[in-house]
Enzyme design. Sequence first.
Site, PDB file in Angstrom:
ATOM      1  CD1 TRP A  48      -2.905   1.521   0.773  1.00  0.00           C
ATOM      2  CD2 TRP A  48      -1.295   2.518   1.971  1.00  0.00           C
ATOM      3  NE1 TRP A  48      -3.291   2.813   1.006  1.00  0.00           N
ATOM      4  CE2 TRP A  48      -2.328   3.450   1.744  1.00  0.00           C
ATOM      5  CE3 TRP A  48      -0.172   2.929   2.694  1.00  0.00           C
ATOM      6  CZ2 TRP A  48      -2.276   4.760   2.229  1.00  0.00           C
ATOM      7  CZ3 TRP A  48      -0.119   4.236   3.175  1.00  0.00           C
ATOM      8  CH2 TRP A  48      -1.166   5.136   2.950  1.00  0.00           C
TER       9      TRP A  48
ATOM     10  CG  ASP B 113     -13.616   9.613  -1.945  1.00  0.00           C
ATOM     11  OD1 ASP B 113     -13.613   8.664  -1.134  1.00  0.00           O
ATOM     12  OD2 ASP B 113     -12.930   9.613  -2.981  1.00  0.00           O
TER      13      ASP B 113
ATOM     14  CE  LYS C 253     -11.426   6.988  -5.038  1.00  0.00           C
ATOM     15  NZ  LYS C 253     -10.899   8.079  -4.202  1.00  0.00           N
TER      16      LYS C 253
ATOM     17  CG  ASP D 208     -12.186   2.621  -2.471  1.00  0.00           C
ATOM     18  OD1 ASP D 208     -11.240   1.858  -2.730  1.00  0.00           O
ATOM     19  OD2 ASP D 208     -12.078   3.601  -1.703  1.00  0.00           O
ATOM     20  CG  MET D 209     -12.441  -4.415  -3.269  1.00  0.00           C
ATOM     21  SD  MET D 209     -11.084  -5.129  -2.351  1.00  0.00           S
ATOM     22  CE  MET D 209      -9.845  -5.341  -3.596  1.00  0.00           C
ATOM     23  CG  ASN D 210     -10.876   0.773   0.690  1.00  0.00           C
ATOM     24  OD1 ASN D 210      -9.827   1.093   0.138  1.00  0.00           O
ATOM     25  ND2 ASN D 210     -11.983   1.479   0.574  1.00  0.00           N
TER      26      ASN D 210
ATOM     27  CG  ASP E  29      -5.271   5.257  -0.893  1.00  0.00           C
ATOM     28  OD1 ASP E  29      -5.997   5.670  -1.815  1.00  0.00           O
ATOM     29  OD2 ASP E  29      -5.676   4.511   0.015  1.00  0.00           O
TER      30      ASP E  29
END
Length: 732
Positions: free
Chosen positions: A200, A367, A477, A479-481, A549
């Site tokens: 990351w 966001d 957007k 996302d996948m966290n 990020d």
Amino acid sequence: MLNIKYYDNDRSFHLTNGKISYVMNILRNEQLGHVYFGKSIQYMSSIIDCRTNLIVPLSPCVFDGDELFSLENTPREYPSYGKSDYRQPVYQVKNSDGNTISNLVYKSHKITDGKPKLAGLPATYVESDDEAKTLVVTVVDAYLKLEVELFYTIFRDFDAIARSVRFINHGDDLRLLCAQSMCMDFHDCDYEMMQLDGAWGRERHINRRKLSAGIQSVESSRGSSSAMHNPFVGMLKQTTTEDHGDIYGFNLIYSGNFRGSIEVNVFDQTRVNLGINPFDFEWLLEKEESFQTPEAIVVYSDKGINGMSQVFHKLYRSRLARGEWRDKPSPTYANNWEATYFDFTEQKIIDLAKQSKELGLEMLVLDDGWFGKRDNDKCSLGDWYTYDEKLPNGLDDLGRKINELGLIFGLWFEPEMVNMDSDLYRAHPDWIIRVEGQSICHGRNQHILDYSNPKVVDYIYEMIEKVLSSAPIGYVKWDMNRNMTEIGSAYLAKSRQKEVPHRYILGLYGLLERLTNKFPYILFESCASGGNRFDGGMLYYMPQTWTSDNTDAVERLSIQYGTSVVYPLRSMASYVSPSPNHQQGRSTSLKMRSDVAMFGTYGYGIDITKIDENVKKEMQSYIGTAKSNRDLIAYGDFYRLMSPFDSNFTAWLCIDGKKEKFVLGYYKVMSKANPELRKVKLVGLDESKNYMCVETGIKYSASQLINVGMFMPEEEMLDGDFISYLFNFKEV
Ligand code: DGJ
């Protein structure tokens, strides 16, 4: 020039587009042998010499009384284990007798124009049949009643071959223990392996290492393609540079667990395998069921790493990315995440939009934090309805207000996840990936929805579809966290639990197919804690991915440089973020941050409502430059010139197809006393042309810029750390 020919006498195939050639043949044991892949050749029968004429002591041999034919040192196309080849197999099936021996022999082949689609999986495509030719070789194991189709597509306009495999079981139940997409055997091993490694916040750093005996590999078992290793393997000569030398690139168009391995055996032969990670993989193939592997793209270039990258770039941005936004550069934008995090009001978003308009930006992205009761990352994922206290007038009203300012309204989602503190989880606790009887790990306080269950996917589709239909949303957007742990599904049978990671990806792809078809005008951007899923699979549905990020300008040099080894600039989402940087605390100038973000999509992640007039003017000028350069950057040819992995300096340029204009970026990280004179040698220009630097008015011949180079301004030496220059050139 584009041709696939079968030579009956030699029982061999030659695929060529005039620039690359791929040759294979049917071996004496009727299996498929690999002969050659590389620069195009004039085919003559003498190339077919897959028979080894050395007796290999201790090697088991295939035919009685014949000690010359062992698979141990025979280059093969789709090899198994268990019949005298001890290298890594590319597939393995366990049959109902309980063993894993199989023997796939040639049955038939078919040569067609164009390229067939891959059922349920992303893949490169053609728009007309004359763009490519496809060879399908069918090999069978008569005892197992297993049929396997090996697909090879060669493109007219790209020096690339697309490979994939389909298993069809006509016999008793089988278990696929390994089903990779491609294997390629080489006669030599004098290469380096290139991989894109990271974590990351520092994704896709370039790593080159000399091949040595044994197996070297990259892989993911996290459920996503991952920030740790990209599904890419390069093989190149030690002397290969950005602009010279041989390189082979292997890239899997897939977003889940993968393995790319290179094995050097005792005969100095090299085997490259790429496909779904066989670790922890098992797939039950019942009678008349089939299994389609993801597609692997194989590129050869004799023009160095830049040469290989340009093949990937052109292929991916024109024949992998799809939809309305494939041929449109991304709008310039502001995103509120690093400006407000969860702490925003409707008015704040409108203020950001108003200021975006004044700056000349074209889109406002709202966001994380607009849904459920989301004030932090502990709750509400899964509850995709408006957080009324934050947005009392609703998304539709907010979207309209933003549209009235002349901006596109963009919205963040994380549709694959759920928090335990959510209405969705309370209603369906069995909808997450988990195994009975085991405690479960969380990641960022969240859990992964079981996309191997079609009911879950349908439910999420309905929810997202409702939101996207309810407001004027022009960008998403996605996302996948977090990554998978305790992998299991309450929906699947016990006998199919090992299928969860791949079925999850198939569920995701199915959902994305439906949503992108339903909302063709929406620009989708993929994101996974930054670049945890930057791969060709996602690129098929979404033309851009949040690159990392980490938005620090210096770190982004490495990340964007490494990412560009495979993926086009059009796919790299980037923006200018606050200084000091939120991810690593470094302070850099607005110019440096802007000059780095410029080589991707372009936007601002700063609280632009709090800037003074001078900063505003500076930003306006950078935004103007970004807009005037965006076609060039999105669709030009990108050349890496100086690597951040080798020195204190980075340089790259992007030139249009007609070589009439280009933009050069030059970046210095640390300052040095009493420095050397610095210059950059350019590549990729038309040597017969002259160019003028727009910023300085100085004219140069292309041959001068290529061979002498361009000297950097003197102030670069004394201006301190983190200095950048952007030079635009046009033909004169
Ligand atoms: C991770 C993403 O990479 C960020 O850009 C941001 O969208 C956050 N998630 C929001 O939670």
